[in-house]
Design an enzyme around this catalytic site. Sequence first.
Site, PDB file in Angstrom:
ATOM      1  N   CYS A  85       0.815  -1.208   0.000  1.00  0.00           N
ATOM      2  CA  CYS A  85       0.000   0.000   0.000  1.00  0.00           C
ATOM      3  C   CYS A  85       0.846   1.253   0.000  1.00  0.00           C
ATOM      4  CB  CYS A  85      -0.882   0.064   1.241  1.00  0.00           C
ATOM      5  SG  CYS A  85      -1.936  -1.363   1.453  1.00  0.00           S
TER       6      CYS A  85
ATOM      7  N   GLY B 255       0.207   0.341  -5.080  1.00  0.00           N
ATOM      8  CA  GLY B 255      -1.048  -0.398  -5.009  1.00  0.00           C
ATOM      9  C   GLY B 255      -1.977   0.034  -6.119  1.00  0.00           C
TER      10      GLY B 255
ATOM     11  N   ASN C 158      -0.217   1.082   5.753  1.00  0.00           N
ATOM     12  CA  ASN C 158       0.644   0.308   4.866  1.00  0.00           C
ATOM     13  C   ASN C 158       1.425  -0.659   5.737  1.00  0.00           C
ATOM     14  OD1 ASN C 158       3.831   0.976   3.254  1.00  0.00           O
ATOM     15  ND2 ASN C 158       2.403  -0.681   2.868  1.00  0.00           N
ATOM     16  N   GLY C 159       1.282  -1.930   5.449  1.00  0.00           N
ATOM     17  CA  GLY C 159       2.010  -2.923   6.225  1.00  0.00           C
ATOM     18  C   GLY C 159       1.124  -4.094   6.551  1.00  0.00           C
TER      19      GLY C 159
ATOM     20  N   TYR D 134      12.997  -3.331  -5.075  1.00  0.00           N
ATOM     21  CA  TYR D 134      11.967  -3.317  -6.107  1.00  0.00           C
ATOM     22  C   TYR D 134      10.844  -2.327  -5.870  1.00  0.00           C
ATOM     23  CZ  TYR D 134       7.692  -4.718  -8.483  1.00  0.00           C
ATOM     24  OH  TYR D 134       6.527  -4.700  -9.195  1.00  0.00           O
TER      25      TYR D 134
HETATM   26  P1  AMP Z   1       8.570 -13.537 -11.152  1.00  0.00           P
HETATM   27  O1  AMP Z   1       8.140 -13.501 -12.549  1.00  0.00           O
HETATM   28  O2  AMP Z   1       7.517 -14.128 -10.268  1.00  0.00           O
HETATM   29  O3  AMP Z   1       9.901 -14.185 -10.928  1.00  0.00           O
HETATM   30  O4  AMP Z   1       8.699 -12.032 -10.641  1.00  0.00           O
HETATM   31  C1  AMP Z   1       9.877 -11.316 -10.767  1.00  0.00           C
HETATM   32  C2  AMP Z   1       9.624 -10.037 -11.495  1.00  0.00           C
HETATM   33  O5  AMP Z   1       8.572  -9.294 -10.869  1.00  0.00           O
HETATM   34  C3  AMP Z   1      10.828  -9.146 -11.476  1.00  0.00           C
HETATM   35  O6  AMP Z   1      10.956  -8.598 -12.775  1.00  0.00           O
HETATM   36  C4  AMP Z   1      10.538  -8.083 -10.453  1.00  0.00           C
HETATM   37  O7  AMP Z   1      10.963  -6.815 -10.887  1.00  0.00           O
HETATM   38  C5  AMP Z   1       9.054  -8.115 -10.278  1.00  0.00           C
HETATM   39  N1  AMP Z   1       8.641  -8.165  -8.868  1.00  0.00           N
HETATM   40  C6  AMP Z   1       9.358  -8.562  -7.814  1.00  0.00           C
HETATM   41  N2  AMP Z   1       8.635  -8.475  -6.679  1.00  0.00           N
HETATM   42  C7  AMP Z   1       7.431  -8.032  -7.020  1.00  0.00           C
HETATM   43  C8  AMP Z   1       6.251  -7.712  -6.285  1.00  0.00           C
HETATM   44  N3  AMP Z   1       6.195  -7.838  -4.970  1.00  0.00           N
HETATM   45  N4  AMP Z   1       5.187  -7.250  -6.982  1.00  0.00           N
HETATM   46  C9  AMP Z   1       5.259  -7.112  -8.314  1.00  0.00           C
HETATM   47  N5  AMP Z   1       6.341  -7.392  -9.052  1.00  0.00           N
HETATM   48  C10 AMP Z   1       7.423  -7.845  -8.435  1.00  0.00           C
END
Ligand code: AMP
Length: 472
Positions: free
Chosen positions: A8, A37, A112-113, A252
């Site tokens: 959030c 979000g 948020n949390g 990220y």
């Molecule tokens: P995955 O495809 O499941 O391995 O997700 C990794 C990709 O999603 C990477 O390109 C990250 O930049 C991005 N990513 C990592 N953590 C999150 C998150 N919590 N929410 C959305 N995207 C994410």
Amino acid sequence: MDSMNEECGVFGVYKNDDFIEAADAVFFGLYALQHRGQESAGIAISRNGRIDNYKDMGLVAEVFKGDRMEEFYGAKIAVGHVRYSTTGRSAVTNAQPLVVSYKSGTLALTHNGNLINASGLRTELEEDGAIFQTTIDTEVIANLIARQANEGIIESIIKTMDRLKGSYAMTVMTKDKLIGVRDPLGNRPLSLGRINESYILASETAAFDAIDAEYVRDIKPGEIIEISEAGIKSYMAKPSEKTALCIFEYVYFARPDSYIEGVSVYGAREKAGALLAKRFPVEADIVSGVPDSALPAAMGYAEESGIIYKKALAKNRYIGRTFIQPQQYMRERGVKIKLNALRRNVEGKRVILIDDSIVRGTTSKKIVEMLRNAGAKEVHMRISSPPVISPCYFGIDTASHEQLIGAKNSVEAIRKLIGADSLAYLSAEDLLETAKEGGLDFCSGCFTREYPMDVEHEMGKGNKLILEQNGQ
Ligand code: AMP
């Protein structure tokens, strides 16, 4: 349970002069926090002693389209929230701000949390007759605050903090106060800004830039900030020796143009990329990054290695963070819609591709395949954080245990699964180095399984199920 894995953004404004319109400030502030979000958005305002609010599913610009914001003009105080949740229903009842009436008046809360003892607290409150309308942790917090209302709002927040375990960066609005609260670990960011005489609270400093406010400082872990007619007051409500700022904010989640604890998010990512180049060099023709979150790390890698940076992937600008479509096939399709290989730049080339993280492995696998189809000779993946081996219980959606490719596989096994020529991850030690100037310690539980609290114990019985579902 719906309240797991919430991501959030929170924003608040206390207007002290006519330099700004509080409603516009909260709208643009939330817009700047949209990446935190995308599921629901909401705003609550205090005007002439009355609290009004509006919230709905959708992006900020969708929820507050047309002349909706004009209804909020003339507000003295405003708070806003953007929310993303993965598990359970994503219903408008769970959107925030949460506005509740209790015997001392009305409160609007944004949070948020994630509380790890929410389930136990909820049961305790329910046994005592409390009725809940939502499944969000925030309502547990609202109940606890309301129950101690006789003591005054600050005192009741302090007492409430004694009961809360987990992460919370919050704004609480009463009809004449804007209050900011950051959990004792400082797990989620929360900063104070100022525009002329007016004060702003925001999850990220980039939201200050969006409305020309200046950054004042971060709210301290365990601190409450009270902004009212009397000015601004700080209470070190729950000072703690132990801090645990979420390292994934730097990896990220946060915007690259934000500063958390004074540390540039872009700078931390760039450093992570440079360290990756030092630790895991490889001969190649170009360095590239997965847009957008990995670009600073890719630049850092390119600079350190001396290998030219080229764009290997084009990104559809009209797509958000699609990673978390509930079904896997949608997630895979999502990657293809979001990204495409730039044949012109990769054909016949040995490519070093940087991403900030591998969670499920969906993105990496698809991208490696795309690059190969576009003629890349070699694809070397370099990840600017360690393998994600464990879920987050403090508010970042990094999937459940059995979905995490890093939880069960060695780096070599992951390399095979994603089809890369080589694969290397930054170590946790190196990663923590990239943001250490902020002076706080970090939570790196998703990378190390070492959480700042005894998660299983705190989550208690009610949440055993979730832990089991998550394969813990
Ligand atoms: P995955 O495809 O499941 O391995 O997700 C990794 C990709 O999603 C990477 O390109 C990250 O930049 C991005 N990513 C990592 N953590 C999150 C998150 N919590 N929410 C959305 N995207 C994410």
